[in-house]
Scaffold this active site. Structure first.
Site, PDB file in Angstrom:
ATOM      1  N   ARG A 170       0.808  -1.305   0.150  1.00  0.00           N
ATOM      2  CA  ARG A 170       0.089   0.036   0.056  1.00  0.00           C
ATOM      3  C   ARG A 170       0.785   1.302   0.037  1.00  0.00           C
ATOM      4  O   ARG A 170       1.819   1.387   0.757  1.00  0.00           O
ATOM      5  CB  ARG A 170      -0.902   0.163   1.178  1.00  0.00           C
TER       6      ARG A 170
ATOM      7  N   TYR B 122      -1.367  -3.241  -6.885  1.00  0.00           N
ATOM      8  CA  TYR B 122      -1.252  -4.160  -5.610  1.00  0.00           C
ATOM      9  C   TYR B 122      -2.376  -4.093  -4.786  1.00  0.00           C
ATOM     10  O   TYR B 122      -3.242  -3.027  -4.678  1.00  0.00           O
ATOM     11  CB  TYR B 122      -0.103  -3.527  -4.922  1.00  0.00           C
TER      12      TYR B 122
ATOM     13  N   LYS C 218      -9.352  -2.044   2.085  1.00  0.00           N
ATOM     14  CA  LYS C 218      -9.018  -0.853   2.980  1.00  0.00           C
ATOM     15  C   LYS C 218      -9.953   0.589   2.550  1.00  0.00           C
ATOM     16  O   LYS C 218     -10.390   1.076   3.415  1.00  0.00           O
ATOM     17  CB  LYS C 218      -7.602  -0.553   2.832  1.00  0.00           C
TER      18      LYS C 218
ATOM     19  N   HIS D 295     -10.502  -1.915  11.921  1.00  0.00           N
ATOM     20  CA  HIS D 295      -9.581  -2.894  11.423  1.00  0.00           C
ATOM     21  C   HIS D 295      -9.175  -4.063  12.506  1.00  0.00           C
ATOM     22  O   HIS D 295      -8.074  -3.781  13.286  1.00  0.00           O
ATOM     23  CB  HIS D 295      -8.306  -1.925  11.120  1.00  0.00           C
TER      24      HIS D 295
ATOM     25  N   SER E 223      -0.945  -3.237  11.139  1.00  0.00           N
ATOM     26  CA  SER E 223      -0.751  -4.184  10.107  1.00  0.00           C
ATOM     27  C   SER E 223       0.530  -5.203  10.418  1.00  0.00           C
ATOM     28  O   SER E 223       1.476  -4.577  10.875  1.00  0.00           O
ATOM     29  CB  SER E 223      -0.627  -3.670   8.923  1.00  0.00           C
TER      30      SER E 223
ATOM     31  N   CYS F 149       1.024  -7.606  12.822  1.00  0.00           N
ATOM     32  CA  CYS F 149       1.381  -7.829  14.090  1.00  0.00           C
ATOM     33  C   CYS F 149       0.588  -9.139  14.347  1.00  0.00           C
ATOM     34  O   CYS F 149       0.191  -9.339  15.591  1.00  0.00           O
ATOM     35  CB  CYS F 149       0.692  -6.775  15.049  1.00  0.00           C
TER      36      CYS F 149
ATOM     37  N   ARG G 207       1.278 -12.239  -1.029  1.00  0.00           N
ATOM     38  CA  ARG G 207       0.112 -12.566  -0.235  1.00  0.00           C
ATOM     39  C   ARG G 207      -0.453 -13.847  -0.845  1.00  0.00           C
ATOM     40  O   ARG G 207      -0.284 -14.234  -1.766  1.00  0.00           O
ATOM     41  CB  ARG G 207      -0.625 -11.480  -0.541  1.00  0.00           C
TER      42      ARG G 207
ATOM     43  N   GLY H 229      -0.660 -20.302  19.531  1.00  0.00           N
ATOM     44  CA  GLY H 229      -1.564 -20.854  20.086  1.00  0.00           C
ATOM     45  C   GLY H 229      -1.673 -20.631  21.565  1.00  0.00           C
ATOM     46  O   GLY H 229      -2.794 -20.886  22.171  1.00  0.00           O
TER      47      GLY H 229
HETATM   48  C1  OXD Z   1      -3.574  -5.427   5.447  1.00  0.00           C
HETATM   49  C2  OXD Z   1      -3.070  -4.181   5.935  1.00  0.00           C
HETATM   50  O1  OXD Z   1      -3.058  -5.869   4.170  1.00  0.00           O
HETATM   51  O2  OXD Z   1      -3.316  -4.052   7.050  1.00  0.00           O
HETATM   52  O3  OXD Z   1      -4.342  -6.211   5.897  1.00  0.00           O
HETATM   53  O4  OXD Z   1      -2.094  -3.750   5.466  1.00  0.00           O
HETATM   54 MN    MN Z   2      -5.055  -5.088   7.748  1.00  0.00          MN
END
Ligand code: OXD
Ligand code: MN
Length: 598
Positions: free
Chosen positions: A75, A203, A212, A232, A254, A256, A381, A506
């Site tokens: 992004r 992308y 988004k 989010h 993002s 995490c 991805r 887990g």
């Molecule tokens: C995603 C982001 O791709 O938060 O979900 O960047």
């Molecule tokens: Mn995201």
């Protein structure tokens, strides 16, 4: 090129389509009906042009491979704008452009950009078609890759147009690849017109406009106006040994671990106890107050657009099972024999393959600094249907959503935040979310303690002034008679050498168990200056064999460090001037008072 179709009689939609086609000048217009036949035809077309590569259908049925342009792999937040009449309505955390300038600048790039190409019309619904939660959008795009991703990520096709009828509201989404030149790329949101224009990128996060752009930026603006929340957040259900399923919504910045948490596999001991996890969503939650005074939510999407590197049978076995078929892989390593690989995948790296840029690759390759050259891009991805996830919830299609018992905020704090704590009230919880941050760890970046604030993980996604967003959260709390409890988690606390203290993955279910026990009033805690922190005995750590001093460190609240944090929060709040709700300043004062014992 007239936009003829017998799929809809919606005059505004047809008029807009004519207008956009006159701007972009495609050779033809194709309506996406949502059928398997059309999808297969488009796939075949993309194989023929090289836009997609067919993967080994015996080993990976239904899977395809795609590479984006080298300059187009993530992004582009610096080229992402909120276009409102007043600059203040976009706020201090967003890039702003006036709507006139936005339409003019992007219009110049769109002009004639689809000559020789096809414009696809994708009607889609975010949320189950016809649910009170749901919103309809129509994306126009000149990319088959976008169409194929959208068919996985959202509900698309004729059923959506039937619901839209002849005069329903929809978000107008226009995407064009144009030249994919960084200097001619813009991702623009016009919340006042319910419109999104994205040009010059291929992308996912920039071009799957349902995600988004619509489900977060435009929807957060609508949610503010209409009295709900577009967040989010992942949503997951935790089935208690008694059979009761309770749901959590969790916001992390993002990359995490939202996808990993959403598909968590309980550790052996907890499976034996009778726990089970149900995945509702991994990225976005839309939530409303129902007549019972509680918060109910849906995942508006139907697919995962997840980061591949680091995904393996240990970190996320359910994701590995999910992507075995019908998956689009983007920018991963292409192996000989047309299968895929990425850094952190299971097993040995392949002896050779072609990397995300299409170049020959082998595992010993290093760059000029002697660092290994990755075969997959770090932001490579997979796009896969939620329905293929072994833990997918049977309530994903429920029109009234699911009740949210707890909201969780989380960051990556090597030093400061304990494993888990509970906010004292909704207002305090909003403060905890508004001041959420991730801190770089020594192991990763070298510079300890550098903090990036990412309120509610919405920094790049809030489509209006963030101070108003905080106020909206506060008001939502006042409107609920049975609000969810609010918590903060931190899986990333580290020792002096930068080693993580908590095993994560887990095992995180142990913290979720405490959270849900707290919601039912069944777990002990100590009141500390920052909130309720578990007593060591209230966490079930059976089988983990963590030394008591590690548990103590995981739960420790260091008043001195937190006072420094309070100063950093005060600095952050200055950004919002007097638009910042006073309740948040009160919360900061209270935190300081509790820390200094006044
Ligand atoms: C995603 C982001 O791709 O938060 O979900 O960047
Ligand atoms: Mn995201």
């Amino acid at each position: 090129m007239p936009a003829e179709t017998n799929m809809t009689r919606h005059q505004k939609l047809l008029g807009w389509l004519d207008e956009m086609a006159a701007l972009c000048r495609p050779d033809q217009i194709v309506w996406i009906d949502g059928s398997d036949e059309q999808r297969d035809q488009l796939r075949a077309e993309a194989f023929a042009t090289g836009e997609l590569i067919e993967l080994n259908q015996r080993k990976m049925p239904g899977c395809v491979y795609h590479r984006t342009a080298r300059n187009d792999v993530a992004r582009t937040e610096n080229l992402t704008y909120i276009c409102t009449t007043k600059k203040d309505d976009a706020g201090p955390t967003n890039n702003w452009m006036s709507p006139e300038e936005g339409y003019r600048r992007a219009g110049e790039i769109f002009k004639g950009s689809m000559k020789g190409r096809t414009m696809y019309v994708i009607p889609f619904s975010l949320g189950p078609i016809g649910s009170v939660f749901s919103k309809i959008g129509v994306e126009l795009t000149d990319s088959i890759y976008v169409v194929l991703n959208m068919l996985i990520m959202v509900r698309c096709g004729q059923a959506v147009l039937d619901k839209l009828g002849s005069d329903g509201e929809f978000t107008r989404c226009l995407h064009g690849k144009a030249e994919r030149d960084l200097n001619r790329r813009l991702i623009l949101h016009f919340p006042e017109d319910n419109t999104i224009w994205s040009v010059g990128s291929g992308y996912g996060g920039n071009v799957l406009l349902s995600k988004k752009c619509m489900a977060l930026r435009i929807a957060s603006h609508q949610a503010h106006q209409e009295g709900w929340l577009a967040e989010h957040m992942l949503i997951l259900g935790v089935e208690h040994p008694s059979g009761l399923i309770e749901y959590l919504a969790a916001a992390f910045p993002s990359a995490c671990g939202k996808t990993n948490l959403a598909m968590l596999v309980p550790p052996e001991g907890m499976t034996r106890k009778g726990y089970r996890i149900w995945t509702v969503g991994d990225d976005i939650a839309w939530m409303r107050i129902d007549t019972d005074g509680a918060l109910w939510g849906v995942n508006p999407e139907t697919g995962f657009f997840g980061v591949a590197p680091g995904t393996n049978l240990k970190t996320n076995p359910n994701a590995i099972a999910t992507v075995r078929r019908n998956t689009i892989f983007t920018n991963v390593l292409l192996r000989e024999g047309k299968t895929v690989w990425w850094e952190g995948a299971d097993g040995e790296p392949p002896a050779r393959g072609s990397d995300w840029q299409g170049e020959p690759w082998h595992p010993d390759m290093v760059d000029e600094n002697g660092k290994p050259i990755p075969g997959a891009h770090p932001n490579a991805r997979f796009t896969a249907p939620i329905s293929q996830c072994p833990s997918h919830s049977f309530r994903i299609e429920h029109h009234h959503g699911i009740p949210i018992s707890a909201v969780i905020f989380g960051g990556r704090r090597a030093r400061l935040a304990p494993l888990v704590y509970q906010a004292y009230s909704w207002q305090h919880g909003v403060f905890v979310g508004a001041t959420m941050a991730s801190e770089r760890t020594a192991a990763q970046y070298g510079k300890l303690g550098e903090v990036r604030r990412d309120p509610m993980a919405m920094l790049p996604f809030c489509g209006y002034n963030m101070a108003d967003y905080f106020r909206h959260w506060l008001q939502m709390g006042q409107r609920m008679t049975r609000p969810p409890k609010i918590f903060h988690v931190n899986w990333f606390r580290a020792d002096e050498d930068g080693e993580f203290l908590w095993p994560g993955y887990g095992e995180n279910l142990r913290a979720l168990e405490w959270i849900l026990d707290r919601c039912r009033g069944e777990a002990d805690a100590v009141a500390t200056p920052i909130g309720y922190v578990p007593t060591p005995e209230s966490l079930d750590l059976t089988g983990l064999e963590l030394p008591p001093e590690v548990v103590e460190e995981l739960l420790r609240v260091d008043n001195h460090e937190w006072l420094k944090e309070a100063d950093s929060i005060a600095e952050f709040f200055k950004k919002f001037d007097d638009r910042l709700p006073h309740a948040l300043v009160d919360e900061l004062d209270s935190l300081r008072r509790r820390l200094t014992g006044q």
